[in-house]
Design a protein around this motif. Sequence first.
Motif, short mmCIF file in Angstrom:
data_model
loop_
_atom_site.label_atom_id
_atom_site.label_comp_id
_atom_site.label_asym_id
_atom_site.label_seq_id
_atom_site.Cartn_x
_atom_site.Cartn_y
_atom_site.Cartn_z
N CYS A 148 0.82 -1.20 0.00
CA CYS A 148 0.00 0.00 0.00
C CYS A 148 0.86 1.26 0.00
N ALA A 149 0.29 2.34 -0.49
CA ALA A 149 0.97 3.63 -0.55
C ALA A 149 -0.11 4.72 -0.39
N PRO A 150 0.27 5.94 -0.01
CA PRO A 150 1.61 6.39 0.33
C PRO A 150 2.12 5.88 1.68
N LEU A 151 1.21 5.42 2.53
CA LEU A 151 1.63 4.83 3.80
C LEU A 151 1.53 3.32 3.73
N THR A 152 2.41 2.64 4.43
CA THR A 152 2.36 1.18 4.45
C THR A 152 1.13 0.67 5.16
N GLY A 153 0.66 1.38 6.17
CA GLY A 153 -0.52 0.94 6.91
C GLY A 153 -0.91 1.95 7.97
N MET A 154 -2.05 1.67 8.60
CA MET A 154 -2.54 2.51 9.69
C MET A 154 -2.73 1.63 10.92
N LEU A 155 -2.18 2.09 12.05
CA LEU A 155 -2.19 1.30 13.27
C LEU A 155 -2.66 2.17 14.42
N HIS A 156 -3.96 2.10 14.75
CA HIS A 156 -4.48 2.82 15.91
C HIS A 156 -3.99 2.13 17.18
N VAL A 157 -3.47 2.90 18.12
CA VAL A 157 -2.84 2.36 19.32
C VAL A 157 -3.55 2.89 20.57
N GLY A 158 -3.79 2.00 21.55
CA GLY A 158 -4.36 2.45 22.81
C GLY A 158 -4.21 1.39 23.90
N ARG A 159 -4.38 1.81 25.14
CA ARG A 159 -4.37 0.87 26.26
C ARG A 159 -5.60 -0.02 26.17
N TYR A 160 -5.47 -1.23 26.73
CA TYR A 160 -6.61 -2.11 26.87
C TYR A 160 -6.94 -2.24 28.35
N PRO A 161 -8.21 -2.08 28.75
CA PRO A 161 -9.39 -2.01 27.88
C PRO A 161 -9.66 -0.63 27.29
N SER A 162 -9.07 0.43 27.86
CA SER A 162 -9.26 1.76 27.28
C SER A 162 -8.19 2.69 27.85
N GLY A 163 -8.09 3.85 27.24
CA GLY A 163 -7.16 4.85 27.74
C GLY A 163 -5.86 4.91 26.97
N THR A 164 -5.02 5.85 27.34
CA THR A 164 -3.70 6.03 26.73
C THR A 164 -2.70 6.30 27.85
N ASP A 165 -1.42 6.25 27.50
CA ASP A 165 -0.38 6.60 28.45
C ASP A 165 0.89 6.95 27.68
N VAL A 166 1.96 7.20 28.41
CA VAL A 166 3.22 7.59 27.78
C VAL A 166 3.75 6.49 26.88
N THR A 167 3.62 5.24 27.31
CA THR A 167 4.12 4.13 26.50
C THR A 167 3.37 4.05 25.17
N ILE A 252 -3.88 4.79 2.56
CA ILE A 252 -3.51 3.38 2.42
C ILE A 252 -4.19 2.86 1.17
N VAL A 253 -3.53 3.02 0.04
CA VAL A 253 -4.11 2.66 -1.26
C VAL A 253 -3.42 1.41 -1.77
N PRO A 254 -4.17 0.30 -1.94
CA PRO A 254 -3.54 -0.93 -2.42
C PRO A 254 -3.25 -0.85 -3.91
N PRO A 255 -2.30 -1.63 -4.39
CA PRO A 255 -2.01 -1.66 -5.82
C PRO A 255 -3.13 -2.39 -6.56
N PRO A 256 -3.17 -2.26 -7.89
CA PRO A 256 -4.18 -2.99 -8.66
C PRO A 256 -4.01 -4.50 -8.49
N GLY A 257 -5.11 -5.22 -8.71
CA GLY A 257 -5.04 -6.67 -8.63
C GLY A 257 -5.75 -7.21 -7.40
N VAL A 258 -6.00 -8.49 -7.40
CA VAL A 258 -6.72 -9.16 -6.32
C VAL A 258 -5.73 -9.98 -5.51
N ARG A 259 -5.76 -9.81 -4.21
CA ARG A 259 -4.87 -10.56 -3.32
C ARG A 259 -5.67 -11.19 -2.19
N GLY A 260 -5.24 -12.34 -1.75
CA GLY A 260 -5.92 -13.03 -0.68
C GLY A 260 -5.57 -12.44 0.67
#
Length: 333
Positions: A148-167, A252-260
Amino acid sequence: MRYIIIGAGAIGATIGGRLAESGTESVLVARGPHAAALRANGLRLTTADGTRVHRLPVAEGPADLGELRPDDVLVLAVKTQDAVTALDTWAAAEVAGGGTAAQRLPVVCTQNGVEAERLALRRFDRVYGVCVWLPSSFLEPGAVEALCAPLTGMLHVGRYPSGTDVTAGRIAEDLAKAGFEAPVVEDVMRWKYGKLLHNVANAIQATTGPEPHPAKALLAARAVAEARAAFAAAGIPVVTDAEQSAARDGKIVPPPGVRGGSSWQSLRRGTGTVEADYLNGEISLLGRLHGVPTPVNDTLRHAANIFAREGLPPGAMSIADLTVLADEAVTRR
């Protein structure tokens, strides 16, 4: 921080390789022919920027690393059906200065579905969820594609079960340096439940092939409708389609073609297991707990598991036959 990627498959190896490219220390954990290929030839990572070979440290378990470091981050990237074994193995590993990984280190769950975080929290004090939008392929030992382009992927990050912190913030910063968009969110599981609405179609692709077809889209829509009803009955909040589109469109735009996808790839590699119990099976579980019929998801889970157990090739079933099975399950309700 050093990232120990437990499960260097499509997602894990892409994250590990990209982190290494950005100058962040990472270790790949793998077994069998994949570990042998990584040690002998390095990780061959192909992205929209081309193919690079990364000579990263490779471990098969904690013993290969000796004591873990206090700044280590464990990234759990095995499939959910393999998570308990991996979590138990690494939870007991000793950390320099005293204590175990479960007591002192963060574990970051990158699986599809929503069960891995619960499994991790039974063992680890600090658990983080990541909602992964990272189309990638792992079909042969030592080689991974994430195109994918222009970014390789998107990764939302958070504490489980909820919240955020410095880490969580530091992890997100490292991922952003490595070519991902990595928003830190208070409600990471709301994003993961939203992703699950897409993943209920994985079993359709695995059993009938990745090529698009109107009948596949119709069956997937029925599975999603069951999932939405189950979420509503359980009172589970889910990101909207508009939120997801606003976050990802044009990034996050995939290239043309079908992939599994991931389940199709598991069948293609002949792993003997597939993650349907934690995708369609999650919908079935919620339906049974809250009185919502889920015959389509029940059918998809059952079919995908038969393919995995019997070693059937991905795409060996027609969408017409799969739809008949789903219709029969609806009639039996």
